[in-house]
Each structure stands twice: as structure tokens, then as C-alpha cells.
Design a protein around this motif. Sequence first.
Motif, PDB file in Angstrom:
ATOM      1  N   ILE A 153     -42.402  -9.705  45.520  1.00  0.00           N
ATOM      2  CA  ILE A 153     -41.819  -9.225  44.728  1.00  0.00           C
ATOM      3  C   ILE A 153     -42.720  -8.877  43.554  1.00  0.00           C
ATOM      4  O   ILE A 153     -42.240  -8.640  42.209  1.00  0.00           O
ATOM      5  CB  ILE A 153     -40.836 -10.767  44.187  1.00  0.00           C
ATOM      6  CG1 ILE A 153     -39.464 -10.625  45.189  1.00  0.00           C
ATOM      7  CG2 ILE A 153     -39.937 -10.748  43.080  1.00  0.00           C
ATOM      8  CD1 ILE A 153     -38.968 -11.855  45.374  1.00  0.00           C
ATOM      9  N   ILE A 154     -43.928  -9.808  43.002  1.00  0.00           N
ATOM     10  CA  ILE A 154     -44.996 -10.043  41.989  1.00  0.00           C
ATOM     11  C   ILE A 154     -45.676  -8.674  41.939  1.00  0.00           C
ATOM     12  O   ILE A 154     -45.263  -7.275  41.824  1.00  0.00           O
ATOM     13  CB  ILE A 154     -45.930 -10.883  42.398  1.00  0.00           C
ATOM     14  CG1 ILE A 154     -45.202 -11.959  42.300  1.00  0.00           C
ATOM     15  CG2 ILE A 154     -46.726 -10.169  41.177  1.00  0.00           C
ATOM     16  CD1 ILE A 154     -45.879 -13.138  42.354  1.00  0.00           C
ATOM     17  N   LEU A 199     -52.511 -12.335  38.403  1.00  0.00           N
ATOM     18  CA  LEU A 199     -52.480 -11.826  37.809  1.00  0.00           C
ATOM     19  C   LEU A 199     -53.354 -10.201  38.073  1.00  0.00           C
ATOM     20  O   LEU A 199     -53.074  -9.734  37.645  1.00  0.00           O
ATOM     21  CB  LEU A 199     -53.370 -12.321  36.438  1.00  0.00           C
ATOM     22  CG  LEU A 199     -52.928 -13.886  35.746  1.00  0.00           C
ATOM     23  CD1 LEU A 199     -53.993 -13.994  35.085  1.00  0.00           C
ATOM     24  CD2 LEU A 199     -51.340 -13.105  34.913  1.00  0.00           C
ATOM     25  N   GLY A 200     -54.034 -10.548  39.132  1.00  0.00           N
ATOM     26  CA  GLY A 200     -55.265  -9.087  39.931  1.00  0.00           C
ATOM     27  C   GLY A 200     -53.677  -7.941  40.742  1.00  0.00           C
ATOM     28  O   GLY A 200     -53.988  -6.603  39.640  1.00  0.00           O
ATOM     29  N   VAL A 201     -53.027  -8.764  41.024  1.00  0.00           N
ATOM     30  CA  VAL A 201     -51.876  -7.726  41.691  1.00  0.00           C
ATOM     31  C   VAL A 201     -51.341  -7.370  40.234  1.00  0.00           C
ATOM     32  O   VAL A 201     -50.812  -5.953  39.952  1.00  0.00           O
ATOM     33  CB  VAL A 201     -51.174  -8.474  42.723  1.00  0.00           C
ATOM     34  CG1 VAL A 201     -50.024  -8.223  42.836  1.00  0.00           C
ATOM     35  CG2 VAL A 201     -51.846  -9.189  43.897  1.00  0.00           C
ATOM     36  N   PHE A 202     -50.601  -8.736  39.737  1.00  0.00           N
ATOM     37  CA  PHE A 202     -49.800  -7.204  38.064  1.00  0.00           C
ATOM     38  C   PHE A 202     -50.695  -6.547  37.530  1.00  0.00           C
ATOM     39  O   PHE A 202     -49.543  -5.322  37.679  1.00  0.00           O
ATOM     40  CB  PHE A 202     -49.912  -8.830  37.378  1.00  0.00           C
ATOM     41  CG  PHE A 202     -49.010  -8.845  36.847  1.00  0.00           C
ATOM     42  CD1 PHE A 202     -47.643  -7.862  36.366  1.00  0.00           C
ATOM     43  CD2 PHE A 202     -49.428  -9.204  35.385  1.00  0.00           C
ATOM     44  CE1 PHE A 202     -47.022  -7.051  34.931  1.00  0.00           C
ATOM     45  CE2 PHE A 202     -48.544  -8.899  33.802  1.00  0.00           C
ATOM     46  CZ  PHE A 202     -47.185  -8.438  33.944  1.00  0.00           C
ATOM     47  N   ILE A 203     -51.605  -7.221  37.036  1.00  0.00           N
ATOM     48  CA  ILE A 203     -52.277  -6.235  36.053  1.00  0.00           C
ATOM     49  C   ILE A 203     -52.458  -4.783  36.656  1.00  0.00           C
ATOM     50  O   ILE A 203     -53.570  -3.540  36.653  1.00  0.00           O
ATOM     51  CB  ILE A 203     -53.560  -6.782  35.286  1.00  0.00           C
ATOM     52  CG1 ILE A 203     -53.248  -7.846  34.622  1.00  0.00           C
ATOM     53  CG2 ILE A 203     -54.065  -5.625  34.308  1.00  0.00           C
ATOM     54  CD1 ILE A 203     -54.728  -8.456  34.241  1.00  0.00           C
ATOM     55  N   GLY A 204     -52.992  -4.958  38.054  1.00  0.00           N
ATOM     56  CA  GLY A 204     -53.478  -3.429  39.116  1.00  0.00           C
ATOM     57  C   GLY A 204     -52.476  -2.950  39.161  1.00  0.00           C
ATOM     58  O   GLY A 204     -52.850  -1.731  38.913  1.00  0.00           O
ATOM     59  N   ALA A 205     -51.018  -2.783  40.008  1.00  0.00           N
ATOM     60  CA  ALA A 205     -50.466  -1.951  40.281  1.00  0.00           C
ATOM     61  C   ALA A 205     -49.848  -1.549  38.944  1.00  0.00           C
ATOM     62  O   ALA A 205     -49.690  -0.142  38.573  1.00  0.00           O
ATOM     63  CB  ALA A 205     -49.030  -3.330  41.139  1.00  0.00           C
ATOM     64  N   MET A 236     -42.028  -8.259  32.321  1.00  0.00           N
ATOM     65  CA  MET A 236     -43.218  -9.388  32.969  1.00  0.00           C
ATOM     66  C   MET A 236     -43.171 -10.160  32.629  1.00  0.00           C
ATOM     67  O   MET A 236     -43.890 -10.927  33.330  1.00  0.00           O
ATOM     68  CB  MET A 236     -44.120  -8.347  30.965  1.00  0.00           C
ATOM     69  CG  MET A 236     -44.289  -7.084  30.825  1.00  0.00           C
ATOM     70  SD  MET A 236     -44.761  -6.290  29.832  1.00  0.00           S
ATOM     71  CE  MET A 236     -45.217  -4.834  29.943  1.00  0.00           C
ATOM     72  N   ILE A 237     -42.204 -11.515  31.606  1.00  0.00           N
ATOM     73  CA  ILE A 237     -42.215 -12.475  31.277  1.00  0.00           C
ATOM     74  C   ILE A 237     -41.324 -13.134  32.684  1.00  0.00           C
ATOM     75  O   ILE A 237     -42.011 -13.933  33.415  1.00  0.00           O
ATOM     76  CB  ILE A 237     -40.924 -12.933  30.257  1.00  0.00           C
ATOM     77  CG1 ILE A 237     -41.524 -12.623  29.465  1.00  0.00           C
ATOM     78  CG2 ILE A 237     -40.837 -14.864  31.337  1.00  0.00           C
ATOM     79  CD1 ILE A 237     -40.557 -13.029  27.704  1.00  0.00           C
ATOM     80  N   ALA A 238     -40.804 -12.146  33.299  1.00  0.00           N
ATOM     81  CA  ALA A 238     -40.037 -13.201  34.836  1.00  0.00           C
ATOM     82  C   ALA A 238     -41.871 -12.879  36.377  1.00  0.00           C
ATOM     83  O   ALA A 238     -41.992 -13.798  36.609  1.00  0.00           O
ATOM     84  CB  ALA A 238     -39.485 -11.859  35.132  1.00  0.00           C
TER      85      ALA A 238
END
Length: 472
Positions: free
Chosen positions: A199-200, A136-142, A177-179
Motif C-alpha cells: 500500500i505504501i 521512507l526510501g520506498v516512499f520518496i523513491g517511488a 502523504m500523511i497517510a
Amino acid sequence: MSQFLPEAILPYLPDTIQIIYLVATFFFIRGLKLLNSPATARKGNQFAALGMFIGIVVTLFDQQIVSFEWIIGGVLIGGLIGAVLAKKVAMTAMPELVAVFNGFGGGASALVAWGEFSRLVDPTTMTPDSLVTTGLGVFIGALTFTGSFIAFGKLKGFISGNAITFPGLNVINIGSMIAVLVLIGIFTFDPTNQTIFWIILGLSLLIGITSVIPIGGADMPVVISLLNSYSGIAASMAGFVIGNNLLIISGALVGAAGLILTNIMCKAMNRSLTNVIFGAFGGDSGGAGAGEDGDKTVRETSAEDLAIQVAYASKVVIAPGYGLAVAQAQHVLKEVAQKLEERGVQVKYGIHPVAGRMPGHMNVLLAEADVPYDQLLDMDQINPEFKTTDVVLVIGANDVVNPVAKTEPGSPIYGMPILNVDDAKRTVVFKRSLSPGYAGIDNPLFYAEKNQMFFGDAKKSLQALNEALNDV
């Protein structure tokens, strides 16, 4: 750093660090509280900065990550850059600067999560909750990183402020986002699969771009506020990854404050957050103004005529907008107001929540010119006073004073709370032309019988008014 401390102190060090983190948190919360008012905002920044300084220093005792040379070098370089930006960046460019700060904050959080994961020889030693927060940190931060720089580009003008979209874009964004969330779940059960991690990261960077590009320029203030919230949430996720309570708390504070501000701005525009993100509303304000077909009458005024009107008025209200900021006319405006007050005229300022390009933009701009804080009234405070106002000077504002928000259900800004300047006995609009604002729609206030237009650069127009007041 603990190797430099007396051995008898070491057993108490972890508890002491947490207590000091709690003290730093107090400074953060107190700083946020003081930011509620322009009169205490400077002190609020100082409190928050002190809290951050305490947090950085105590973290040196808590974590043995890098050598002191790198830490001191980073503090010095970052401090120097911050000092230069504080002195050099104009108020008109502050929204762009905030967007950049959001981007760097999100990017830093993503790097922290990635760094903590990559330094482990065996990723399977991480607990499931740590793996989830890493993802989640990588997702939201990126997402925050690339989204913020797209917002920066739209504000700066090298990316079109119009909504850039194509059929199915919203479906693609939601699907992506779901992926990512599904991939984070897979990553949690199989952290050794490096391909999934990359990939994330890649999808998150792409989502940041595709989720901000379709949002028009009119909604950039809301987007910046939302991205600010994202950067806080990303920081909080990074805190969970490295087990740092101060980072968790400070990130949560920023995230919550950003969401509250975003909600306030959406209410001020009478729009839902969903509509802002998926509505593709608003664009560049360079379109031709309606009314140029000759069927609407525009009444112009001059500096000399306006000087007489305001000099003999009982009450004058000033409604500032982004045009005031662009012209950097706040100081000459203060001179005009001061001359009126010396003549016994009551002067007040009506501040719309989304005037300018970010919340508080007008408050800070006017505070820079030493305008008294008690003269700055928000929309709910000033609206009842327009009926007893002799002259309203609308300086560089457009959509926030557009009466179609009250009269035309089919208008894209219908229902948006506005400054009810049309209730006053006389309005004078300072504007370069009749071009529409960010919403891209005409403003009938320009053609109202009791309105006058003062065309030209706001600063030059106010300077002419200031000189004309000397002869009244």
C-alpha cells in the motif's frame, strides 16, 4: 570478493573501505564545487565520475550481493547507454533527459530498499531505524520515479503543459502523504504485514503522478530541480537501509544541492516553493498573443536594417532564451558576435537564472558554440549595463524580459526579477510570432516604441543577419 585477498589483509579491510569511501566523497564535493562555473564544469563532471567509479569498485569489496557477471554486464550496458545519450540527445532535450535520470535514480533507490527488505526471511530482525528508512526510501523513491516521468511527458509534449487539476486535488495529495507516513509508522512496528508495504508503494507511485500533474509548464524547471533533490534523498535513505556510507553521503550531497538550486530558482521567479507546488501556474505557450486586436503597433525590422544598427553600435547585449535552443542557433549567433567584435563592438550575453527549461541551459548551449565564458553575465551583473547598451538582441526569450514583472501588481509574474532590457536604447526581439511565453501573458515590450520585432525562426533570422553584416 574478499575471498581472493590474502588472509592477513582481511582484518583491515572494513577500515580501508571506509577510508576509500572518504576519498570518493572528496571527489564528489570537489566535482560539485567545479560545477559552479562553465569554465570548470567539464572538469567537475570528470571529478564526480571518478568518485563514482572509485565507489563502485570499492563496493565490490564491501558487499557480496551478486556475481561479477551481473555487475560487469550492468556497467557495460549502462555505460553504453550513457555514451549514446551523451552523443545523440540535443541540448533542447536535456531537461527531459535530466527528468528521466531523476526518475531512474528514485526508482533504483526504491528497489534497493525493497530488495533489502524482501531478502530477509524474518523482517522482524531489522531494527526500527532500518524499517523507517526502508519505508521512507520506498516512499520518496517511488514518488520521484512517477513524478519525474510526468515531468518528462509535460516537457516532451505528450502530456499537456497546462495545469491539470480538479477541486480538492491538493487536499487529496496532502492527505495521501500523511497517510503514507502513518503507514510507515505502522510498518515499523509490524514489518511482517506485507499488505501495508505494498500500500505504501502504491500510494507513493500515485502521489508522484498527482503531485506533478497540477503543476504548469512554466514551473517544470523548478519541479525537475526539486525531483533531483528527491532522488538524492531517496539514495541517502537507501544508503541507511544497506549501511553504505558513500551512498548516504552522495545522496545527501545531491539532495542538498537540489534544494539549494530549487531555492535559487524560486527566488529568481519571485515565488515560493509552496506556490510552485500548489499554485497550478503556467501552461503551454501556444496561446494567441495579445495586441492582435489592432490597437497596438508592432515595428518590424529586416536583416539589412538590423545589420546597420549593430555594426555601428558601441555595445550590444544578447539575451538568449529557449527559442535559441529550439532553433539550434547558438553557432550562427557566435559568428554574428565575432563579426561585431571584429568591428570593435563590445558584445556581452545576459543570462537569466531560469532562461530556457533548466538552470544553466543557456550557459551550456553557448559554451557548446565556444562563446567565451567571461562574456556570459548573470542577471545581477548585466542589469546595470543595459542603460549604456545601444542594442539588445532578445533571441527566443519572453517572460524573463517582460516589463509587466515591474509595472503590473496584478500580473502572475509581478515581482519576478527580469533582465531590464527595456533600459537599453534599442531592443530587437527575435521571435516567430507575438504569442505569449509559458506564463501565458502578453509582453508589452513587443509594442514599445524603441523595440523592433524580427519575426521568423531564430536560426534563419541570424543567418540572414550574418550575411547582411558582410555588406555593411
